[in-house]
Design a protein around this motif. Structure first.
Motif, short mmCIF file in Angstrom:
data_model
loop_
_atom_site.label_atom_id
_atom_site.label_comp_id
_atom_site.label_asym_id
_atom_site.label_seq_id
_atom_site.Cartn_x
_atom_site.Cartn_y
_atom_site.Cartn_z
N GLY A 175 0.75 -1.26 -0.05
CA GLY A 175 0.00 0.08 0.10
C GLY A 175 0.78 1.28 -0.04
N GLU A 176 2.16 1.09 0.24
CA GLU A 176 3.07 2.48 0.19
C GLU A 176 3.57 2.76 -1.08
OE1 GLU A 176 3.34 4.75 2.64
OE2 GLU A 176 1.63 3.42 3.99
N HIS A 177 3.74 4.01 -1.47
CA HIS A 177 4.29 4.23 -2.75
C HIS A 177 5.87 4.23 -2.61
CE1 HIS A 177 5.84 7.66 -5.61
NE2 HIS A 177 5.60 6.48 -6.42
N ILE A 178 6.57 3.37 -3.52
CA ILE A 178 7.85 3.23 -3.15
C ILE A 178 8.87 3.85 -4.16
CG2 ILE A 178 9.98 1.57 -3.13
CD1 ILE A 178 7.76 1.25 -0.95
N ASN A 179 8.36 3.84 -5.44
CA ASN A 179 9.21 4.74 -6.58
C ASN A 179 8.46 4.62 -7.99
OD1 ASN A 179 9.84 2.22 -7.72
ND2 ASN A 179 11.81 1.89 -6.73
N ASP A 180 9.13 5.35 -8.88
CA ASP A 180 8.42 5.36 -10.13
C ASP A 180 9.84 5.14 -11.11
OD1 ASP A 180 6.29 6.39 -9.16
OD2 ASP A 180 6.40 8.39 -9.93
N THR A 181 9.25 4.58 -12.18
CA THR A 181 10.38 4.24 -13.10
C THR A 181 9.91 4.49 -14.42
OG1 THR A 181 11.44 2.31 -11.63
CG2 THR A 181 11.90 2.38 -14.18
N SER A 182 10.56 5.16 -15.21
CA SER A 182 10.17 5.46 -16.53
C SER A 182 10.70 4.46 -17.71
CB SER A 182 10.70 6.88 -16.87
OG SER A 182 9.95 7.83 -16.30
N THR A 183 9.81 4.19 -18.72
CA THR A 183 10.24 3.13 -19.61
C THR A 183 10.08 3.89 -21.00
OG1 THR A 183 8.32 2.06 -19.61
CG2 THR A 183 9.89 1.24 -18.08
N ALA A 184 10.87 3.50 -22.10
CA ALA A 184 10.38 3.83 -23.33
C ALA A 184 11.07 3.05 -24.45
CB ALA A 184 11.12 5.55 -23.58
N ALA A 185 10.40 2.08 -24.27
CA ALA A 185 10.84 0.84 -25.32
C ALA A 185 10.06 0.70 -26.54
CB ALA A 185 10.82 -0.71 -24.46
N GLY A 186 9.06 1.27 -26.59
CA GLY A 186 8.18 1.09 -28.13
C GLY A 186 6.96 2.13 -27.91
N LEU A 187 5.85 1.70 -28.17
CA LEU A 187 4.59 2.32 -28.07
C LEU A 187 3.45 1.56 -27.21
CD1 LEU A 187 3.26 4.79 -29.25
CD2 LEU A 187 2.24 3.27 -31.04
N LEU A 188 3.00 2.19 -26.15
CA LEU A 188 1.88 1.45 -25.58
C LEU A 188 0.49 1.92 -26.23
CD1 LEU A 188 0.80 0.21 -22.93
CD2 LEU A 188 0.49 2.78 -21.96
N ILE A 189 -0.39 0.88 -26.62
CA ILE A 189 -1.40 1.21 -27.37
C ILE A 189 -2.29 -0.33 -27.24
CG2 ILE A 189 -0.40 0.41 -29.53
CD1 ILE A 189 -2.37 2.38 -30.75
N GLY A 190 -3.54 -0.04 -27.29
CA GLY A 190 -4.60 -1.33 -26.98
C GLY A 190 -4.48 -2.17 -28.27
N GLN A 191 -4.43 -3.46 -28.11
CA GLN A 191 -4.35 -4.49 -29.26
C GLN A 191 -5.79 -4.09 -30.18
OE1 GLN A 191 -3.64 -8.51 -28.57
NE2 GLN A 191 -5.22 -9.21 -30.08
N TRP A 192 -6.93 -3.97 -29.55
CA TRP A 192 -8.19 -3.40 -30.58
C TRP A 192 -7.75 -2.33 -31.40
CZ3 TRP A 192 -11.10 1.09 -30.44
CH2 TRP A 192 -10.83 1.90 -29.35
N GLN A 193 -7.11 -1.32 -30.72
CA GLN A 193 -6.76 0.10 -31.61
C GLN A 193 -5.70 -0.43 -32.75
OE1 GLN A 193 -5.57 1.63 -27.73
NE2 GLN A 193 -6.95 3.44 -28.05
N ILE A 194 -4.77 -1.46 -32.34
CA ILE A 194 -3.81 -1.76 -33.56
C ILE A 194 -4.77 -2.38 -34.65
CG2 ILE A 194 -1.94 -3.34 -33.82
CD1 ILE A 194 -1.17 -2.93 -31.25
#
Length: 363
Positions: free
Chosen positions: A78-97
């Motif tokens: 329940g406790e926020h620990i950290n944030d990590t940024s990623t940029a390995a491609g494109l986040l998008i729903g399969q139905w949209q693809i």
């Protein structure tokens, strides 16, 4: 007689259809479903897939909707620990693809023929005859089975699907809305009890993709997924008061399966995507491997249709893609185990599965 008949209109089948249609190949696409789905399912495109889509002319449509980077917000008990940024491609729903690919395919003069269920396959040296459940027969020079992990095409060919799988679901999954929950990060809550729930904001929508450890009943058996169960899991693991999950438009369960077809060509019939191999979700390689299958199969079929042909040309697809499938299965199984272990440590999440630790087979 059509040049190529494709069974299945997921990312693999639609990629192949667009590729062939762009090259002037006469193609038909059939699907047993009666209409397109609207589910997030596979939600990440890797650079190799983005390059394929650039060549097909759909990349701009996808990048206009998807997110090129995402912040993983990790919590523990329940406790926020950290944030990590990623940029390995494109986040998008399969139905949209799939929607973007269907629209591109329609521009090329081809539309998916829904409600068309494959029932039988016969073939000879000149082509393939596909009989549908309603008795319709489609004649084609080649057939591509892109009809998923429970592939009817593969079963009709009698091709073994070897490997291992678990009967009990490892996760419940779905698409929900969560009014009041921030959409600036992929929330990943894990607990010291080994359970967890993840809510990923899907671009271009107001919904989240939910992934979670199954709820269990008093006998220790997994509870079937439902909106009500999703809420109880959220309250148990996220421990964020005041957030109510609503509008579950997709509810399902995911089981660990590591399987591949013993061969992906039978005469003039080929298998691609999940019809040829299924693997753990870690790293998001499943859909992307299917897209690469489609790109290679497109090259093979065009060479067979426009050149002298012969067994050597047709053999290339299996020679290239079957070893890749075997490598992806081993790689994703290792990634999945790594993620399962890592999330027991506060501040670690799915990012540990985004890279491989072992070199590709044969490297």
């Amino acid at each position: 007689m059509t040049d190529v008949l494709i069974t299945g209109s997921g990312p693999t089948g639609l990629t192949l259809a667009c590729d062939l249609a762009l090259r002037g190949v006469d193609v038909r696409v059939i699907d047993r479903r009666t209409e397109p789905h609207h589910e997030s399912r596979g939600k990440g495109l890797l650079p190799g897939s983005l390059e394929v889509f650039r060549e097909l002319g759909v990349l701009e449509t996808l990048t206009a909707t998807g997110n090129a980077s995402v912040t993983l917000r990790k919590y523990f008990d329940g406790e926020h620990i950290n944030d990590t940024s990623t940029a390995a491609g494109l986040l998008i729903g399969q139905w949209q693809i799939e929607k973007a690919l269907r629209e591109r395919l329609a521009e090329l003069g081809v539309r998916v023929e829904y409600g068309s269920e494959l029932a039988a396959i016969t073939q000879d040296d000149t082509g393939v005859r596909a009989e549908l459940a309603d008795g319709t027969v489609i004649a084609a020079r080649y057939l591509a089975g892109c009809d998923g992990g429970r592939s009817t095409t593969r079963k009709l060919l009698g091709i073994p699907f070897e490997g291992s799988g678990q009967e009990e679901p490892a996760m419940v999954i779905g698409d929900v809305r969560a009014p009041g929950l921030g959409r600036d990060a992929w929330h990943q809550w894990f607990t010291s009890e080994g359970t967890g729930i993840l809510l990923c904001p899907m671009p271009g929508t107001d919904s989240f993709q939910l992934q979670a450890s199954p709820e269990r009943d008093e006998r220790g058996e997994p509870v079937p997924p439902s909106l009500e169960s999703f809420q109880r899991i959220f309250d148990r693991d996220a421990r964020v008061p005041g957030i109510r999950l609503v509008d579950a438009t997709w509810v399902s369960a995911w089981r660990v399966n590591v399987r591949m077809a013993t061969r992906i060509r039978e005469g003039r019939v080929f298998l691609a995507g999940d019809a040829a191999h299924v693997q753990p979700i870690a790293g998001g390689l499943g859909m992307n491997t299917g897209i690469q299958d489609a790109a290679e199969l497109g090259r093979t079929l065009v060479a067979a249709l426009t050149g002298p042909g012969g067994e050597e040309v047709l053999d290339r697809y299996e020679a290239v893609r079957l070893p890749v499938a075997a490598d992806v299965l081993a790689d994703t199984a290792e990634r999945y185990e790594r993620v399962v272990e890592a999330v027991r440590t506060p501040g670690r999440g799915t990012e540990v599965g985004m890279t491989r630790t072992q070199p590709p087979a044969g490297a």
